[in-house]
Write a protein that holds these residues in place. Structure first.
Motif, PDB file in Angstrom:
ATOM      1  N   ASN A 192       0.858  -1.172   0.000  1.00 52.60           N
ATOM      2  CA  ASN A 192       0.000   0.000   0.000  1.00 52.60           C
ATOM      3  C   ASN A 192       0.891   1.216   0.000  1.00 52.60           C
TER       4      ASN A 192
ATOM      5  N   PRO B 242      -5.801   2.827  -0.669  1.00 54.93           N
ATOM      6  CA  PRO B 242      -5.450   3.457   0.602  1.00 54.93           C
ATOM      7  C   PRO B 242      -6.585   3.440   1.619  1.00 54.93           C
TER       8      PRO B 242
ATOM      9  N   HIS C 245      -5.095   7.912   3.432  1.00 56.04           N
ATOM     10  CA  HIS C 245      -5.143   6.757   4.334  1.00 56.04           C
ATOM     11  C   HIS C 245      -5.091   7.173   5.804  1.00 56.04           C
TER      12      HIS C 245
END
Length: 310
Positions: A29, A58, A263
């Protein structure tokens, strides 16, 4: 903590998982600093073709990291919608944490390792026969003891220290982690005043690890995690060092600030209940002159920069 059945992928016969080009899929990620380490190493040594990458969204839901960035919401190679499915394939009934980076065996569809601590070192050493011509030596034998010792210190105080600050349950826990973090950053400020990189004249794995944490500092940790004695941009030596790395091929071109901000601020609702994503900071400052060339050094040692990112 590594996934319970986590294993190393090696070329020296010490693991049942051999290094094979194209056999494994690296799941990352782009918001995650531990994923960031692997992406930098992979790019610097030229393993893009040998170790293809899958990028998770995210944002995630209660099943964790998901492949909603891909067409039809599943990874086109593994055929799964959630990384948790590859964990379940490796350990049926597993209900623990699902973390990235993770390396998945494509034929078996199962996670082989999520041990970010050994993964970067193995990519730099065990995968060496697959490196591009001119790949730098990021973990030179003569510096390994020093690299390991510094990495351990930085892990306690910085890499995990920012998270301890952010998720501390008591004032005492937070304050202790806060002091350790900034005491360590002050030490690094002095260490880097007279040397271009953490271990001298060339980039090593230690620089990569520090970079992927500090590149997130002002965008996430300073405000959201209350690491707010000062910003990275207010520490002149560290800030110049980080701009130097950011402008080095293989570093800044792996960073995605939009994913980082989305995120941290939209997923960590415990710290940011309304999920508002900040507009700042000004990212153009990463491209300003750093003047670290005056310290000399050869970023890639006897090697060469990676080719331009595609």
């Amino acid at each position: 903590m590594p996934f319970p059945p986590s294993a190393r992928i090696t070329s020296d016969g010490t693991s049942p998982w051999p290094v094979e080009p194209g056999r494994y899929r690296l799941v990352v990620n782009r918001a995650c600093p531990f994923s960031g380490r692997v992406l930098v190493v992979r790019r610097l040594v030229g393993l893009e073709a040998a170790l293809p990458v899958a990028v998770t969204d995210p944002l995630h839901d209660d099943r964790g990291w998901r492949f909603t960035l891909d067409p039809e919401g599943h990874d086109p190679v593994l055929g799964i919608r959630y990384l948790a499915e590859a964990y379940e394939a490796a350990a049926p009934g597993y209900d623990g944490g699902v973390s990235v980076p993770a390396v998945v065996d494509v034929p078996g569809g199962r996670v082989v390792t999520n041990d970010h601590d050994t993964l970067t070192r193995d990519l730099a050493t065990q995968w060496r026969h697959l490196h591009r011509p001119g790949a730098p030596d990021l973990y030179p034998a003569e510096l390994r003891a020093d690299i390991d010792a510094l990495n351990s210190e930085l892990a306690d105080d910085v890499f995990f220290g920012v998270y301890t600050c952010g998720f501390a349950k008591t004032q005492e826990e937070y304050s202790a982690a806060f002091r350790r973090l900034f005491d360590r950053l002050d030490v690094l400020e002095e260490r880097l005043r007279t040397r271009r990189y953490l271990h001298g004249d060339t980039i090593t794995e230690s620089d990569i690890r520090l970079f992927t944490t500090l590149v997130r500092f002002d965008a996430a940790y300073h405000g959201l995690f209350r690491c707010n004695r000062n910003k990275l941009t207010e520490m002149p030596v560290l800030w110049a060092y980080m701009r130097d790395l950011f402008q080095t091929p293989g570093f800044g071109d792996t960073v995605h600030f939009a994913d980082i901000k989305l995120h941290y601020h939209a997923v960590l609702t415990e710290l940011n209940p309304r999920g508002i994503v900040p507009e700042g900071p000004d990212l153009s400052v990463w491209h300003t002159p750093h003047n670290r060339e005056r310290l000399g050094g050869r970023p890639f040692g006897d090697g060469t920069p990676p080719p331009a990112a595609t």
